[in-house]
Enzyme design. Structure first.
Site, short mmCIF file in Angstrom:
data_model
loop_
_atom_site.label_atom_id
_atom_site.label_comp_id
_atom_site.label_asym_id
_atom_site.label_seq_id
_atom_site.Cartn_x
_atom_site.Cartn_y
_atom_site.Cartn_z
N CYS A 1 -2.03 14.88 33.05
CA CYS A 1 -0.89 14.31 34.17
C CYS A 1 -0.98 13.19 34.64
O CYS A 1 0.00 12.41 35.05
CB CYS A 1 -0.91 15.35 35.21
SG CYS A 1 -0.32 17.03 34.74
N ARG B 1 11.40 22.56 33.11
CA ARG B 1 11.64 21.18 33.42
C ARG B 1 12.65 20.39 32.38
O ARG B 1 13.78 20.19 32.96
CB ARG B 1 10.59 20.03 33.81
CG ARG B 1 9.69 20.94 34.79
CD ARG B 1 10.24 20.86 36.16
NE ARG B 1 9.33 21.36 37.40
CZ ARG B 1 8.39 20.73 37.87
NH1 ARG B 1 8.19 19.35 37.42
NH2 ARG B 1 7.74 21.10 38.83
N HIS C 1 4.83 22.56 32.37
CA HIS C 1 4.86 21.53 31.48
C HIS C 1 4.20 21.87 30.48
O HIS C 1 3.15 22.40 30.34
CB HIS C 1 4.46 20.30 32.20
CG HIS C 1 5.50 19.46 33.17
ND1 HIS C 1 4.92 18.45 34.19
CD2 HIS C 1 6.75 19.32 33.02
CE1 HIS C 1 6.16 18.10 34.57
NE2 HIS C 1 7.09 18.32 33.95
N ARG D 1 11.33 14.24 43.05
CA ARG D 1 10.64 13.44 42.06
C ARG D 1 11.42 12.36 41.46
O ARG D 1 10.99 11.38 40.72
CB ARG D 1 9.80 14.36 41.01
CG ARG D 1 8.76 15.13 41.49
CD ARG D 1 7.88 15.79 40.49
NE ARG D 1 7.00 14.34 40.02
CZ ARG D 1 6.24 14.60 39.22
NH1 ARG D 1 6.04 15.63 38.39
NH2 ARG D 1 5.54 13.61 38.74
N ASP E 1 3.86 12.54 44.17
CA ASP E 1 3.65 13.03 43.14
C ASP E 1 3.49 11.71 42.00
O ASP E 1 3.30 12.00 40.81
CB ASP E 1 4.39 13.92 42.48
CG ASP E 1 4.10 15.49 43.01
OD1 ASP E 1 3.07 15.52 43.73
OD2 ASP E 1 5.13 16.21 43.08
#
Length: 315
Positions: free
Chosen positions: A293, A160, A189, A110, A85
């Site tokens: 992103c 998050r 997000h 991550r 990612d």
């Protein structure tokens, strides 16, 4: 942190009065050579759906070329094996006024990305006018949940990035923070549900405040009210555009780079005088990301203002 008093938006949106002007930007991107979906940490990810990393690279290259062909500078961070990612560079940190804070990710899968982006900011940031403040102490997923509107930091929470991280960002970056709460797990997000189209002070249509687009149902009613109070001329996106991540967009004040599938957003943007640039990132959508992103903006410190007397002395 600031919570604004709700207000009823005006019945009609403001219309542009002058042509839009693009402002050159500097971005950090990471090629998806290791991209894959081998775990599921958001509703978009399905480990049973095959991923074509080669095709993902081709699509990513098209986005990078679209930026560069319109005058933007793109820096590239080397991808790290085992971090599929890492292509989602926006999550790697936040850079405002030449100060950079690297992310501290929520999910263990991550978390090493935060260290990788911190290392790049430490080593390469100074040459780009960026000073690294190191890694965040609180859970903070960078521009995934932190969007600078030119005056305040719009800060997402709910899935998050934590509210404690908002306070840390306010203190360490010396910015005012407006907290917005997300409620739909598809929009985990902030940058999946809201896009800054023109930061405050950069509009070329006669307005002064920032312009945004957002999907109301991704937010609590209280946060919807905050957004409508602060941005009465915001574009309110449909669910059809939101679910193809049409709000996961990057704007230079004139061109808006976004999913080619978000056709309703394209029409809305044209109606405001923007030029939509459709990008096919269908492979990267499998991981829950699109244009924004993949893009971390590197905002250097503003150039010092030279007093008029000094200018005359040099003339």
């Amino acid at each position: 942190m600031t919570l604004l008093t709700p207000a009823t938006p005006p019945a009609t949106a403001l219309q542009p009065t002058r042509a839009r002007t693009a402002t050159p930007r500097r971005f950090l991107m990471c090629p998806p050579v290791h991209f894959d979906v081998v775990y599921a940490i958001n509703p978009w990810m399905d480990v049973t759906v095959p991923v074509d990393a080669g095709h993902a690279v081709v699509q990513w290259q098209a986005l990078k070329a679209a930026y560069e062909s319109r005058g933007h500078i793109v820096d590239v961070i080397s991808p790290v094996p085992g971090l599929p990612d890492m292509v989602y560079a926006a999550n790697g940190g936040i850079v405002v006024g030449g100060k950079a804070l690297a992310a501290r990710f929520t999910h263990p899968e991550r978390q090493p990305e935060g260290t990788a982006y911190e290392s790049w900011l430490n080593a390469s940031g100074p040459a780009r006018g960026v000073t690294s403040l190191g890694q965040a102490a609180e859970r903070n997923e960078g521009e995934g949940d932190l969007l600078w509107d030119g005056e305040v930091m719009l800060a997402g929470t709910g899935f998050r990035t934590t509210r404690a991280a908002h306070a840390e960002v306010a203190a360490r970056l010396d910015v005012e923070v407006v907290t917005l709460e997300l409620v739909d797990p598809r929009f985990y997000h902030l940058d999946t549900a809201l896009a800054v189209l023109s930061p405050a002070g950069t509009r070329s249509d006669g307005g002064t405040r920032a312009e945004i687009a957002f999907f109301p149902e991704a937010f609590t009613p209280e946060s919807q009210a905050v957004l409508r109070e602060r941005y009465p001329d915001a574009i309110e996106a449909t669910e059809e555009d939101a679910v193809v991540l049409g709000l996961n967009a990057v704007s230079d004040g004139r061109h808006v780079f976004l999913s080619d599938r978000a056709t309703g957003m394209h029409a809305s943007l044209r109606g405001r005088g923007f030029e939509p640039v459709g990008i096919d990132l269908s492979e990267l959508l499998k991981g829950g990301g699109s244009v924004k992103c993949c893009t971390l903006e590197l905002r250097p410190a503003p150039s010092p203002t030279v007093p008029q007397s000094a200018k005359e002395a040099r003339a």
